[in-house]
Design a protein around this motif. Sequence first.
Motif, PDB file in Angstrom:
ATOM      1  N   VAL A   6      -2.686  -4.702   9.571  1.00 46.65           N
ATOM      2  CA  VAL A   6      -1.511  -4.881   8.731  1.00 46.65           C
ATOM      3  C   VAL A   6      -0.360  -4.042   9.259  1.00 46.65           C
ATOM      4  O   VAL A   6      -0.527  -2.848   9.534  1.00 46.65           O
ATOM      5  CB  VAL A   6      -1.788  -4.484   7.266  1.00 46.65           C
ATOM      6  CG1 VAL A   6      -0.508  -4.562   6.428  1.00 46.65           C
ATOM      7  CG2 VAL A   6      -2.860  -5.383   6.654  1.00 46.65           C
ATOM      8  N   LEU A   7       0.803  -4.669   9.400  1.00 41.31           N
ATOM      9  CA  LEU A   7       2.056  -3.947   9.602  1.00 41.31           C
ATOM     10  C   LEU A   7       2.718  -3.836   8.236  1.00 41.31           C
ATOM     11  O   LEU A   7       3.047  -4.865   7.616  1.00 41.31           O
ATOM     12  CB  LEU A   7       2.968  -4.689  10.578  1.00 41.31           C
ATOM     13  CG  LEU A   7       4.397  -4.140  10.702  1.00 41.31           C
ATOM     14  CD1 LEU A   7       4.402  -2.734  11.292  1.00 41.31           C
ATOM     15  CD2 LEU A   7       5.270  -5.082  11.534  1.00 41.31           C
ATOM     16  N   LEU A   8       2.890  -2.620   7.750  1.00 40.62           N
ATOM     17  CA  LEU A   8       3.490  -2.383   6.442  1.00 40.62           C
ATOM     18  C   LEU A   8       4.934  -1.936   6.626  1.00 40.62           C
ATOM     19  O   LEU A   8       5.210  -0.879   7.199  1.00 40.62           O
ATOM     20  CB  LEU A   8       2.704  -1.320   5.680  1.00 40.62           C
ATOM     21  CG  LEU A   8       3.302  -0.825   4.359  1.00 40.62           C
ATOM     22  CD1 LEU A   8       3.439  -1.968   3.363  1.00 40.62           C
ATOM     23  CD2 LEU A   8       2.468   0.309   3.782  1.00 40.62           C
ATOM     24  N   LEU A   9       5.870  -2.745   6.138  1.00 39.18           N
ATOM     25  CA  LEU A   9       7.285  -2.384   6.090  1.00 39.18           C
ATOM     26  C   LEU A   9       7.543  -1.859   4.690  1.00 39.18           C
ATOM     27  O   LEU A   9       7.447  -2.616   3.711  1.00 39.18           O
ATOM     28  CB  LEU A   9       8.155  -3.601   6.387  1.00 39.18           C
ATOM     29  CG  LEU A   9       7.858  -4.353   7.690  1.00 39.18           C
ATOM     30  CD1 LEU A   9       8.694  -5.621   7.776  1.00 39.18           C
ATOM     31  CD2 LEU A   9       8.097  -3.464   8.896  1.00 39.18           C
ATOM     32  N   GLY A  10       7.866  -0.557   4.577  1.00 33.28           N
ATOM     33  CA  GLY A  10       7.848   0.046   3.255  1.00 33.28           C
ATOM     34  C   GLY A  10       9.121   0.748   2.839  1.00 33.28           C
ATOM     35  O   GLY A  10       9.808   1.372   3.654  1.00 33.28           O
ATOM     36  N   ASP A  11       9.435   0.660   1.548  1.00 32.93           N
ATOM     37  CA  ASP A  11      10.480   1.476   0.944  1.00 32.93           C
ATOM     38  C   ASP A  11       9.860   2.801   0.505  1.00 32.93           C
ATOM     39  O   ASP A  11       8.715   3.117   0.850  1.00 32.93           O
ATOM     40  CB  ASP A  11      11.147   0.736  -0.213  1.00 32.93           C
ATOM     41  CG  ASP A  11      10.153   0.258  -1.264  1.00 32.93           C
ATOM     42  OD1 ASP A  11       9.097   0.893  -1.432  1.00 32.93           O
ATOM     43  OD2 ASP A  11      10.430  -0.758  -1.932  1.00 32.93           O
ATOM     44  N   SER A  12      10.585   3.577  -0.284  1.00 30.39           N
ATOM     45  CA  SER A  12      10.097   4.918  -0.625  1.00 30.39           C
ATOM     46  C   SER A  12       8.886   4.899  -1.553  1.00 30.39           C
ATOM     47  O   SER A  12       8.218   5.917  -1.713  1.00 30.39           O
ATOM     48  CB  SER A  12      11.214   5.757  -1.249  1.00 30.39           C
ATOM     49  OG  SER A  12      11.752   5.125  -2.391  1.00 30.39           O
ATOM     50  N   SER A  13       8.575   3.754  -2.162  1.00 29.09           N
ATOM     51  CA  SER A  13       7.374   3.677  -2.998  1.00 29.09           C
ATOM     52  C   SER A  13       6.105   3.913  -2.181  1.00 29.09           C
ATOM     53  O   SER A  13       5.068   4.291  -2.731  1.00 29.09           O
ATOM     54  CB  SER A  13       7.284   2.320  -3.695  1.00 29.09           C
ATOM     55  OG  SER A  13       7.018   1.273  -2.777  1.00 29.09           O
ATOM     56  N   THR A  14       6.180   3.701  -0.867  1.00 30.72           N
ATOM     57  CA  THR A  14       5.008   3.912  -0.014  1.00 30.72           C
ATOM     58  C   THR A  14       4.848   5.375   0.394  1.00 30.72           C
ATOM     59  O   THR A  14       3.850   5.737   1.029  1.00 30.72           O
ATOM     60  CB  THR A  14       5.109   3.059   1.260  1.00 30.72           C
ATOM     61  OG1 THR A  14       6.238   3.490   2.035  1.00 30.72           O
ATOM     62  CG2 THR A  14       5.268   1.591   0.924  1.00 30.72           C
ATOM     63  N   LEU A  15       5.816   6.217   0.025  1.00 33.70           N
ATOM     64  CA  LEU A  15       5.842   7.605   0.499  1.00 33.70           C
ATOM     65  C   LEU A  15       5.663   8.624  -0.617  1.00 33.70           C
ATOM     66  O   LEU A  15       5.638   9.824  -0.337  1.00 33.70           O
ATOM     67  CB  LEU A  15       7.178   7.888   1.198  1.00 33.70           C
ATOM     68  CG  LEU A  15       7.595   6.935   2.318  1.00 33.70           C
ATOM     69  CD1 LEU A  15       9.010   7.247   2.776  1.00 33.70           C
ATOM     70  CD2 LEU A  15       6.624   7.020   3.474  1.00 33.70           C
ATOM     71  N   THR A  24       7.265  -4.060   1.143  1.00 32.49           N
ATOM     72  CA  THR A  24       7.590  -3.689  -0.229  1.00 32.49           C
ATOM     73  C   THR A  24       9.102  -3.583  -0.339  1.00 32.49           C
ATOM     74  O   THR A  24       9.757  -3.052   0.559  1.00 32.49           O
ATOM     75  CB  THR A  24       6.944  -2.349  -0.626  1.00 32.49           C
ATOM     76  OG1 THR A  24       7.516  -1.290   0.146  1.00 32.49           O
ATOM     77  CG2 THR A  24       5.438  -2.384  -0.403  1.00 32.49           C
ATOM     78  N   LEU A  25       9.653  -4.092  -1.437  1.00 28.89           N
ATOM     79  CA  LEU A  25      11.103  -4.153  -1.530  1.00 28.89           C
ATOM     80  C   LEU A  25      11.578  -3.794  -2.927  1.00 28.89           C
ATOM     81  O   LEU A  25      11.386  -4.553  -3.880  1.00 28.89           O
ATOM     82  CB  LEU A  25      11.589  -5.560  -1.171  1.00 28.89           C
ATOM     83  CG  LEU A  25      13.081  -5.735  -0.953  1.00 28.89           C
ATOM     84  CD1 LEU A  25      13.575  -4.895   0.220  1.00 28.89           C
ATOM     85  CD2 LEU A  25      13.412  -7.205  -0.712  1.00 28.89           C
ATOM     86  N   ALA A  26      12.176  -2.614  -3.037  1.00 29.12           N
ATOM     87  CA  ALA A  26      12.931  -2.288  -4.241  1.00 29.12           C
ATOM     88  C   ALA A  26      14.262  -3.007  -4.110  1.00 29.12           C
ATOM     89  O   ALA A  26      15.050  -2.720  -3.215  1.00 29.12           O
ATOM     90  CB  ALA A  26      13.130  -0.784  -4.359  1.00 29.12           C
ATOM     91  N   LEU A  27      14.528  -3.955  -4.975  1.00 28.13           N
ATOM     92  CA  LEU A  27      15.640  -4.878  -4.755  1.00 28.13           C
ATOM     93  C   LEU A  27      16.978  -4.178  -4.603  1.00 28.13           C
ATOM     94  O   LEU A  27      17.864  -4.655  -3.898  1.00 28.13           O
ATOM     95  CB  LEU A  27      15.691  -5.901  -5.890  1.00 28.13           C
ATOM     96  CG  LEU A  27      14.423  -6.752  -6.043  1.00 28.13           C
ATOM     97  CD1 LEU A  27      14.609  -7.774  -7.152  1.00 28.13           C
ATOM     98  CD2 LEU A  27      14.070  -7.446  -4.737  1.00 28.13           C
TER      99      LEU A  27
END
Length: 313
Positions: free
Chosen positions: A39-48, A104-107
């Motif tokens: 999996v390639l995970l493209l993440g916003d700050s929710s992943t951190l 993951t996308l925080a709109l």
Amino acid sequence: MRVQRQLSKIRRLRSRMIDVPLQQVEQARRRLATEDVDVLLLGDSSTLCWSLRDTDRTLLPAMLGQRLGNVVTLAGPGFGSSIYAEATRLLTAMDRRPKAVVFTLALRTTTATHIVADPITGYHRSLAAMAKVPGAHRRIRYVGRGGSFATDEERDAFLAQPVESRWNGARTIGWYRQQLVGTGLPPWPIELEKLRFDYFYGEQLHADDPRLDSLTSLGRRLEEYGVPTVGVWTRPPMQRGEMHFPGEFEAHVRSHKVLQDEALARGCADLGPMLDIDLEDEDFEDSFNATEHFAHSGRVKVADAIAEAVRAR
């Protein structure tokens, strides 16, 4: 105090010298070139992020690794569709692919003025630097390119940016920040908390907003990349928002999700709507602060939902 000043100076220098999105792409390139990536995970700050209440602080990428295998993460605070689209374009130049992509996308990282117009969280220099790189077919230089900082003129222009709020009408970014910055940690007075929810989510988004174009570009780049993809809506603390704006808050933010799902579909019809994972207030890091960051229980729900969707794809 002197140590703190020195650390701040070092961080500022690092932000000027090292372009974080390009650094993340280079790190992803190295791993994709040498490993079998699930999996390639493209993440916003929710992943951190994790919550101070957590006894288990395993972050979302590690949870996905437990469920899906080898995960390569490209993530950062404020990362949204523009960064994801450029990163995917660069990685498309490589022959090797992951088995799946998750984003993951925080709109608001894609369409809200308080993020995309900010000279730091808007990543304007980074996007300009990324656009000059033809692809990740070889090592990507990330030192001395782009960077994340704001000049006084850029900061003044940002604070003067107009915002049309559903609940507060026509304001400026500076008007909001004058009241919200420097207020310390929650709990806050209820009026201040309500204003924070309005600042984050109150802006009106319309179908013809040009900021939606970056979502269409992301969909197109993901289609070109050619691997199964799952998009995840990093949803806000819905119950707390409804407490502040009864009967309005959820409908308002969901109307924005519809527009953004449609914009993604214009670029990649096969992608489908972003996952909408049911979460309670206690699943958030702190629902009082209005941020789309999850506590352990929330991260577990999100990781389980993502894993199920990836397997289905």
